[in-house]
Motif scaffolding. Structure first.
Motif, PDB file in Angstrom:
ATOM      1  N   GLU A 161     -58.009  50.665 -15.619  1.00  0.00           N
ATOM      2  CA  GLU A 161     -57.321  51.004 -14.248  1.00  0.00           C
ATOM      3  C   GLU A 161     -57.275  52.304 -14.163  1.00  0.00           C
ATOM      4  OE1 GLU A 161     -53.750  48.730 -13.627  1.00  0.00           O
ATOM      5  OE2 GLU A 161     -53.249  49.766 -11.856  1.00  0.00           O
ATOM      6  N   GLU A 162     -57.513  52.787 -12.637  1.00  0.00           N
ATOM      7  CA  GLU A 162     -57.701  54.233 -12.388  1.00  0.00           C
ATOM      8  C   GLU A 162     -56.874  54.159 -11.171  1.00  0.00           C
ATOM      9  OE1 GLU A 162     -61.735  55.516 -12.497  1.00  0.00           O
ATOM     10  OE2 GLU A 162     -61.227  57.260 -11.460  1.00  0.00           O
ATOM     11  N   GLY A 163     -56.272  55.581 -10.934  1.00  0.00           N
ATOM     12  CA  GLY A 163     -55.625  55.845  -9.670  1.00  0.00           C
ATOM     13  C   GLY A 163     -54.828  57.062  -9.627  1.00  0.00           C
ATOM     14  N   THR A 164     -53.956  57.322  -8.456  1.00  0.00           N
ATOM     15  CA  THR A 164     -53.197  58.563  -8.439  1.00  0.00           C
ATOM     16  C   THR A 164     -52.184  58.319  -9.616  1.00  0.00           C
ATOM     17  OG1 THR A 164     -51.890  57.546  -7.011  1.00  0.00           O
ATOM     18  CG2 THR A 164     -53.733  58.919  -6.264  1.00  0.00           C
ATOM     19  N   PRO A 165     -51.212  59.293 -10.062  1.00  0.00           N
ATOM     20  CA  PRO A 165     -50.179  58.915 -10.900  1.00  0.00           C
ATOM     21  C   PRO A 165     -49.197  57.897 -10.463  1.00  0.00           C
ATOM     22  CG  PRO A 165     -50.706  61.565 -10.675  1.00  0.00           C
ATOM     23  CD  PRO A 165     -51.648  60.609  -9.731  1.00  0.00           C
ATOM     24  N   LYS A 166     -48.889  58.014  -8.866  1.00  0.00           N
ATOM     25  CA  LYS A 166     -48.081  57.379  -8.412  1.00  0.00           C
ATOM     26  C   LYS A 166     -48.436  55.595  -8.440  1.00  0.00           C
ATOM     27  CE  LYS A 166     -45.762  57.375  -4.041  1.00  0.00           C
ATOM     28  NZ  LYS A 166     -44.085  57.489  -4.595  1.00  0.00           N
ATOM     29  N   GLN A 167     -49.805  55.658  -8.080  1.00  0.00           N
ATOM     30  CA  GLN A 167     -50.288  54.128  -8.186  1.00  0.00           C
ATOM     31  C   GLN A 167     -50.111  53.574  -9.655  1.00  0.00           C
ATOM     32  OE1 GLN A 167     -54.296  54.930  -6.627  1.00  0.00           O
ATOM     33  NE2 GLN A 167     -53.933  54.188  -4.830  1.00  0.00           N
ATOM     34  N   ILE A 168     -50.606  54.517 -10.754  1.00  0.00           N
ATOM     35  CA  ILE A 168     -50.822  53.988 -12.131  1.00  0.00           C
ATOM     36  C   ILE A 168     -49.168  53.775 -12.569  1.00  0.00           C
ATOM     37  CG2 ILE A 168     -51.377  54.353 -14.493  1.00  0.00           C
ATOM     38  CD1 ILE A 168     -53.860  53.742 -12.715  1.00  0.00           C
ATOM     39  N   PHE A 169     -48.315  54.610 -12.474  1.00  0.00           N
ATOM     40  CA  PHE A 169     -47.039  54.609 -13.100  1.00  0.00           C
ATOM     41  C   PHE A 169     -46.090  53.902 -12.267  1.00  0.00           C
ATOM     42  CE2 PHE A 169     -48.771  58.800 -14.835  1.00  0.00           C
ATOM     43  CZ  PHE A 169     -48.676  58.316 -15.918  1.00  0.00           C
ATOM     44  N   GLU A 170     -46.115  53.871 -11.220  1.00  0.00           N
ATOM     45  CA  GLU A 170     -45.102  52.849 -10.163  1.00  0.00           C
ATOM     46  C   GLU A 170     -45.726  51.637  -9.711  1.00  0.00           C
ATOM     47  OE1 GLU A 170     -43.558  55.849  -6.932  1.00  0.00           O
ATOM     48  OE2 GLU A 170     -43.592  57.305  -8.661  1.00  0.00           O
ATOM     49  N   ASN A 171     -46.775  51.574  -9.581  1.00  0.00           N
ATOM     50  CA  ASN A 171     -47.478  50.291  -9.065  1.00  0.00           C
ATOM     51  C   ASN A 171     -48.636  49.836  -9.914  1.00  0.00           C
ATOM     52  OD1 ASN A 171     -47.418  48.055  -7.436  1.00  0.00           O
ATOM     53  ND2 ASN A 171     -48.525  49.215  -5.671  1.00  0.00           N
ATOM     54  N   PRO A 172     -48.748  49.763 -11.303  1.00  0.00           N
ATOM     55  CA  PRO A 172     -49.683  49.372 -11.863  1.00  0.00           C
ATOM     56  C   PRO A 172     -50.265  47.916 -11.459  1.00  0.00           C
ATOM     57  CG  PRO A 172     -47.905  49.408 -13.421  1.00  0.00           C
ATOM     58  CD  PRO A 172     -47.467  49.919 -12.054  1.00  0.00           C
ATOM     59  N   LYS A 173     -51.604  47.646 -11.373  1.00  0.00           N
ATOM     60  CA  LYS A 173     -51.911  46.294 -11.138  1.00  0.00           C
ATOM     61  C   LYS A 173     -52.597  45.407 -12.215  1.00  0.00           C
ATOM     62  CE  LYS A 173     -52.748  47.321  -6.394  1.00  0.00           C
ATOM     63  NZ  LYS A 173     -51.443  48.355  -6.560  1.00  0.00           N
ATOM     64  N   GLU A 174     -52.896  46.105 -13.234  1.00  0.00           N
ATOM     65  CA  GLU A 174     -53.715  45.108 -14.392  1.00  0.00           C
ATOM     66  C   GLU A 174     -52.510  44.910 -15.254  1.00  0.00           C
ATOM     67  OE1 GLU A 174     -56.611  44.131 -14.374  1.00  0.00           O
ATOM     68  OE2 GLU A 174     -57.140  45.063 -12.537  1.00  0.00           O
ATOM     69  N   GLU A 175     -52.536  43.755 -15.717  1.00  0.00           N
ATOM     70  CA  GLU A 175     -51.715  43.131 -16.880  1.00  0.00           C
ATOM     71  C   GLU A 175     -51.443  44.219 -18.027  1.00  0.00           C
ATOM     72  OE1 GLU A 175     -48.592  41.230 -17.361  1.00  0.00           O
ATOM     73  OE2 GLU A 175     -49.765  40.514 -15.855  1.00  0.00           O
ATOM     74  N   ARG A 176     -52.676  44.736 -18.578  1.00  0.00           N
ATOM     75  CA  ARG A 176     -52.518  45.407 -19.626  1.00  0.00           C
ATOM     76  C   ARG A 176     -52.135  46.881 -19.570  1.00  0.00           C
ATOM     77  NH1 ARG A 176     -58.275  45.751 -22.613  1.00  0.00           N
ATOM     78  NH2 ARG A 176     -59.036  45.013 -20.456  1.00  0.00           N
ATOM     79  N   THR A 177     -52.189  47.372 -18.331  1.00  0.00           N
ATOM     80  CA  THR A 177     -51.347  48.852 -17.921  1.00  0.00           C
ATOM     81  C   THR A 177     -50.037  48.589 -17.966  1.00  0.00           C
ATOM     82  OG1 THR A 177     -53.442  48.946 -16.289  1.00  0.00           O
ATOM     83  CG2 THR A 177     -51.663  50.701 -16.337  1.00  0.00           C
ATOM     84  N   ILE A 178     -49.941  47.468 -17.147  1.00  0.00           N
ATOM     85  CA  ILE A 178     -48.185  47.284 -17.087  1.00  0.00           C
ATOM     86  C   ILE A 178     -47.527  46.976 -18.419  1.00  0.00           C
ATOM     87  CG2 ILE A 178     -46.525  45.481 -16.275  1.00  0.00           C
ATOM     88  CD1 ILE A 178     -48.665  44.719 -14.023  1.00  0.00           C
ATOM     89  N   GLU A 179     -48.117  46.097 -19.386  1.00  0.00           N
ATOM     90  CA  GLU A 179     -47.673  46.251 -20.596  1.00  0.00           C
ATOM     91  C   GLU A 179     -47.444  47.403 -21.476  1.00  0.00           C
ATOM     92  OE1 GLU A 179     -49.928  43.481 -23.123  1.00  0.00           O
ATOM     93  OE2 GLU A 179     -48.806  43.897 -24.946  1.00  0.00           O
ATOM     94  N   PHE A 180     -48.468  48.230 -21.356  1.00  0.00           N
ATOM     95  CA  PHE A 180     -48.705  49.334 -22.116  1.00  0.00           C
ATOM     96  C   PHE A 180     -47.627  50.159 -21.640  1.00  0.00           C
ATOM     97  CE2 PHE A 180     -50.025  53.989 -22.200  1.00  0.00           C
ATOM     98  CZ  PHE A 180     -50.197  54.147 -23.683  1.00  0.00           C
ATOM     99  N   LEU A 181     -47.429  50.530 -20.417  1.00  0.00           N
ATOM    100  CA  LEU A 181     -46.550  51.320 -19.583  1.00  0.00           C
ATOM    101  C   LEU A 181     -44.905  50.773 -20.034  1.00  0.00           C
ATOM    102  CD1 LEU A 181     -47.922  52.032 -16.281  1.00  0.00           C
ATOM    103  CD2 LEU A 181     -47.727  53.421 -18.336  1.00  0.00           C
ATOM    104  N   SER A 182     -44.839  49.301 -19.968  1.00  0.00           N
ATOM    105  CA  SER A 182     -43.539  48.928 -20.314  1.00  0.00           C
ATOM    106  C   SER A 182     -43.006  49.433 -22.011  1.00  0.00           C
ATOM    107  CB  SER A 182     -43.504  47.381 -20.241  1.00  0.00           C
ATOM    108  OG  SER A 182     -44.226  46.841 -21.343  1.00  0.00           O
ATOM    109  N   LYS A 183     -44.100  49.553 -22.769  1.00  0.00           N
ATOM    110  CA  LYS A 183     -43.793  50.125 -24.113  1.00  0.00           C
ATOM    111  C   LYS A 183     -43.644  51.559 -24.105  1.00  0.00           C
ATOM    112  CE  LYS A 183     -46.642  46.720 -26.316  1.00  0.00           C
ATOM    113  NZ  LYS A 183     -47.931  46.621 -26.471  1.00  0.00           N
ATOM    114  N   ILE A 184     -44.018  52.378 -23.433  1.00  0.00           N
ATOM    115  CA  ILE A 184     -43.839  53.459 -23.688  1.00  0.00           C
ATOM    116  C   ILE A 184     -42.819  54.548 -22.619  1.00  0.00           C
ATOM    117  CG2 ILE A 184     -45.884  53.959 -24.894  1.00  0.00           C
ATOM    118  CD1 ILE A 184     -47.002  55.419 -22.007  1.00  0.00           C
ATOM    119  N   LEU A 185     -42.481  53.846 -21.615  1.00  0.00           N
ATOM    120  CA  LEU A 185     -41.724  54.389 -20.691  1.00  0.00           C
ATOM    121  C   LEU A 185     -40.320  54.197 -20.714  1.00  0.00           C
ATOM    122  CD1 LEU A 185     -43.578  54.050 -17.022  1.00  0.00           C
ATOM    123  CD2 LEU A 185     -43.538  56.005 -18.372  1.00  0.00           C
TER     124      LEU A 185
END
Ligand code: ADP
Ligand code: MG
Length: 240
Positions: free
Chosen positions: A216-240
């Motif tokens: 996934e690729e996007g602005t910081p706002k898109q990636i951190f606040e509104n990630p689209k892909e399942e794997r991104t969401i899962e990764f961010l949920s672990k580190i944020l």
């Protein structure tokens, strides 16, 4: 300024980068996030030819650096890199660490190299450490020296590979401040980092790299606040 086209990297049978395409414009800051082993370091190392790509092309400032006839030393002058571990030369003083490559590789007059080194030391807030040895400095101070050493070559691009991950948490701010200032000055940079607050603040664009692919690729706002892909969401949920 940087263009990567269909980049693949294999270590024997291990297929680490599986067709990476990206572009970074002059003055842009690209942040790479993603799980350990996903290929962040390998990607950065290919961009300054510390690793040989298996397939694909990389261009820096219009020069095809994956061309076999290209002068690797010239590329390394254009592309500064700061590693996770500080990699300073332990037997040289701070000043000698910073002036070595400009004098030996770029043939800069030693007097001028020293003047420039003092200016860089002032910029990273370590003017008083010129005569110290790396072992006498904290991790955060060593990393700021590593940044000054890379900048001494006057690169057009800076690559940072998890620059704060080997540093005590209370020392990371001083390192991030230096990188943030470079961003404001318009330095073109690619930064692999787990510092999400910092990434949000300095990145023009964020890519999430997992298992050798840009998921996934996007602005910081898109990636951190509104990630689209399942794997991104899962990764961010672990580190944020
Ligand atoms: P990241 O920086 O995202 O943690 P790396 O680029 O370091 O990921 O590693 C990606 C994969 O490539 C890992 O499985 C790692 O073990 C492997 N790898 C990295 N460098 C080498 C190497 N020199 N030889 C063999 N395998 C490597
Ligand atoms: Mg890494």
């Amino acid at each position: 300024m940087i263009k990567v086209v269909n980049l693949h990297k294999k270590f024997k049978h291990l297929h680490v980068l599986k067709g990476i395409n990206l572009e970074v414009k002059k003055g842009e800051v690209l942040v790479i996030i993603g799980p350990s082993g996903g290929g962040k370091s390998t990607l950065l190392r290919c961009i300054n030819r510390l690793e040989e790509p298996t397939e694909g092309e990389i261009y820096i400032d219009g020069i095809k650096i994956t061309d076999p006839s290209v002068d690797i030393n010239k590329i390394r002058q254009k592309v500064g890199m700061v590693f996770q571990l500080f990699n300073l030369f332990p037997h040289l003083t701070v000043l000698e660490n910073i002036t070595l490559a400009p004098i030996k590789v770029k043939k800069v007059d030693p007097q001028i190299a020293v003047e420039k080194a003092y200016e860089l030391l002032r910029r990273v807030g370590l003017l008083d450490k010129a005569k110290s040895y790396p072992s006498q400095l904290s991790g955060g101070q060593q990393q700021r020296i590593a940044i000054a050493r890379a900048l001494a070559m006057e690169p057009e691009v800076m690559l940072f590979d998890e620059p704060t991950s080997s540093i005590d948490p209370e020392m990371t701010k001083e390192v991030l401040d230096v990188i943030r200032e470079l961003a404001h000055e318009g330095m073109t940079m690619i930064i692999a980092t787990h510092e999400m607050g910092f990434a949000k603040e300095v990145a023009n664009r964020v890519i999430f790299l997992d298992q050798g692919r840009i998921v996934e690729e996007g602005t910081p706002k898109q990636i951190f606040e509104n990630p689209k892909e399942e794997r991104t969401i899962e990764f961010l949920s672990k580190i944020l």
